[in-house]
Design an enzyme around this catalytic site. Structure first.
Site, PDB file in Angstrom:
ATOM      1  N   ASP A 109       0.841  -1.207   0.000  1.00  0.00           N
ATOM      2  CA  ASP A 109       0.000   0.000   0.000  1.00  0.00           C
ATOM      3  C   ASP A 109       0.877   1.258   0.000  1.00  0.00           C
ATOM      4  O   ASP A 109       0.375   2.374  -0.117  1.00  0.00           O
ATOM      5  CB  ASP A 109      -1.012  -0.010   1.154  1.00  0.00           C
ATOM      6  CG  ASP A 109      -0.365  -0.052   2.522  1.00  0.00           C
ATOM      7  OD1 ASP A 109       0.876  -0.196   2.617  1.00  0.00           O
ATOM      8  OD2 ASP A 109      -1.112   0.067   3.524  1.00  0.00           O
ATOM      9  N   SER A 110       2.202   1.073   0.064  1.00  0.00           N
ATOM     10  CA  SER A 110       3.116   2.198  -0.162  1.00  0.00           C
ATOM     11  C   SER A 110       2.886   2.790  -1.544  1.00  0.00           C
ATOM     12  O   SER A 110       3.317   3.911  -1.823  1.00  0.00           O
ATOM     13  CB  SER A 110       4.577   1.735  -0.026  1.00  0.00           C
ATOM     14  OG  SER A 110       4.816   0.603  -0.833  1.00  0.00           O
ATOM     15  N   ASP A 153      -1.203  -6.009  -0.359  1.00  0.00           N
ATOM     16  CA  ASP A 153      -1.530  -5.407   0.934  1.00  0.00           C
ATOM     17  C   ASP A 153      -3.017  -5.176   1.082  1.00  0.00           C
ATOM     18  O   ASP A 153      -3.670  -4.688   0.145  1.00  0.00           O
ATOM     19  CB  ASP A 153      -0.835  -4.033   1.051  1.00  0.00           C
ATOM     20  CG  ASP A 153       0.345  -4.064   1.999  1.00  0.00           C
ATOM     21  OD1 ASP A 153       0.409  -4.967   2.861  1.00  0.00           O
ATOM     22  OD2 ASP A 153       1.207  -3.178   1.877  1.00  0.00           O
ATOM     23  N   LYS A 178      -1.362  -9.255   2.785  1.00  0.00           N
ATOM     24  CA  LYS A 178      -0.602  -8.842   3.980  1.00  0.00           C
ATOM     25  C   LYS A 178      -1.469  -7.916   4.820  1.00  0.00           C
ATOM     26  O   LYS A 178      -2.174  -7.069   4.270  1.00  0.00           O
ATOM     27  CB  LYS A 178       0.702  -8.129   3.582  1.00  0.00           C
ATOM     28  CG  LYS A 178       1.474  -7.566   4.792  1.00  0.00           C
ATOM     29  CD  LYS A 178       2.914  -7.216   4.450  1.00  0.00           C
ATOM     30  CE  LYS A 178       3.120  -5.887   3.800  1.00  0.00           C
ATOM     31  NZ  LYS A 178       2.639  -4.705   4.543  1.00  0.00           N
ATOM     32  N   GLU A 217      -1.281  -5.426   8.488  1.00  0.00           N
ATOM     33  CA  GLU A 217      -0.482  -4.874   9.586  1.00  0.00           C
ATOM     34  C   GLU A 217      -1.063  -5.452  10.869  1.00  0.00           C
ATOM     35  O   GLU A 217      -2.257  -5.316  11.136  1.00  0.00           O
ATOM     36  CB  GLU A 217      -0.513  -3.347   9.532  1.00  0.00           C
ATOM     37  CG  GLU A 217       0.204  -2.850   8.295  1.00  0.00           C
ATOM     38  CD  GLU A 217       0.420  -1.355   8.269  1.00  0.00           C
ATOM     39  OE1 GLU A 217       0.166  -0.669   9.276  1.00  0.00           O
ATOM     40  OE2 GLU A 217       0.853  -0.865   7.209  1.00  0.00           O
ATOM     41  N   GLU A 239       9.210  -4.241  10.438  1.00  0.00           N
ATOM     42  CA  GLU A 239       9.642  -2.938   9.908  1.00  0.00           C
ATOM     43  C   GLU A 239      10.057  -1.983  11.030  1.00  0.00           C
ATOM     44  O   GLU A 239       9.371  -1.864  12.056  1.00  0.00           O
ATOM     45  CB  GLU A 239       8.504  -2.284   9.096  1.00  0.00           C
ATOM     46  CG  GLU A 239       8.915  -0.878   8.610  1.00  0.00           C
ATOM     47  CD  GLU A 239       7.996  -0.261   7.569  1.00  0.00           C
ATOM     48  OE1 GLU A 239       7.004  -0.899   7.159  1.00  0.00           O
ATOM     49  OE2 GLU A 239       8.282   0.887   7.167  1.00  0.00           O
TER      50      GLU A 239
END
Ligand code: KIV
Length: 291
Positions: free
Chosen positions: A50-51, A89, A119, A121, A188
């Protein structure tokens, strides 16, 4: 023979999981088809991160990223990635409300992109959701430590592990994702000594970014390692300076256009009318490749 000339078989989530403690897992982000094509032979895993919101769409953080954005970029990557495991993401707001919301959105991502895993978080609370997804056929990668989607709670992007409590919290997040069945865990932005502690405590391979060389694999945002931005975080190693290359190319193009040096004769079409009235097309270098 290149890997693509042979019969290419895609890396699977269980294969990534089995790399724990073995050959490091090579991961990069990809958001577009041409970049996926270049990166794919070199990587075990491509993350449609999602970056993309910050890197491609110019958003200030990842909070504004939508399912539709992730689906479009996931589809683009899947058109060219043939070897690497492709992970998409789950964007902020698409999984945190509960397991059923997460399942509906995760299956939509897999069905509409063709990617193999998602993915999330992973705060400690997400363990039950990860288990719900994995039990129902969705491979899940966790993401602990600096969690970019929590930027508004943290106030800024901030490395984790300053205090004993913070170290314990990140370790608990990783253990929760691991026990729930995550096939890999991104770690991270953590203290350099915390990453090996997490790596030793979980069965899933850890994928470091701003963490430690002692993780089971590494990931970077591709545009960072290519040097496309003026500023990059401390943990990025620049393997190229594409910003300067692009800058130079654009300046040369602008100068050629202003001086009427571009296009040259060989870069134009000459469509002569034949005796029968049918236009004849002069072929030039690169003709017919595109457009
Ligand atoms: O969105 C992303 O690119 C990521 C990586 C930095 C791990 O989550």
């Amino acid at each position: 023979m290149s890997r693509h000339a042979e019969t290419v078989r895609r890396v699977t989530a269980p294969e990534v999981r089995a790399r724990k403690g073995g050959e490091p897992v090579v991961c990069l982000t990809a958001y577009t088809a041409p970049m996926a094509k270049i990166l794919d032979p070199h990587c075990d895993l491509l993350l449609v991160g999602d970056s993309v919101g910050m890197v491609v769409h110019g958003l200030p953080n990842t909070v504004g990223v939508t399912m539709e954005m992730m689906i479009l970029h996931g589809q683009a990557v899947m058109r060219e990635a043939q070897h690497a495991l492709v992970v998409v993401d789950m964007p902020f707001g698409s999984y945190e409300a509960g397991a059923e919301q997460a399942f509906a959105n995760a299956t939509r991502l897999l069905k509409e992109t063709g990617a193999q895993a998602v993915k999330v978080e992973a705060g400690e609370y997400i363990g039950a959701t990860i288990k719900f997804l994995v039990d129902r056929g969705v491979p899940v990668m966790g993401h602990v430590g600096l969690r970019p989607q929590a930027v508004n709670v943290d106030g800024k992007f901030r490395a984790k592990g300053r205090t004993r409590e913070e170290r314990a919290r990140v370790l608990a997040e990783a253990k929760a994702a691991d026990e729930a069945g995550a096939f890999a865990i991104v770690v991270e932005g953590v203290d350099e000594t915390l990453a090996p502690e997490i790596t030793a405590a979980v069965r899933a391979p850890t994928i470091g970014i701003g963490a430690s060389a002692k993780c089971d694999g590494q990931i970077l945002v591709t545009d960072d390692l290519l040097g496309l931005f003026e500023w990059t975080p401390k943990f990025v190693r620049r393997y190229a300076d594409l910003k300067a290359t692009i800058d130079k190319a654009a300046a040369a193009y602008a100068a050629d256009v202003r001086a009427r040096r571009f296009p040259a004769a060989a870069e134009t079409y000459v469509l002569n009318a034949s005796p029968g009235g049918k236009p004849q097309r002069r072929r030039v270098a690169g003709d017919g490749k595109r457009g």
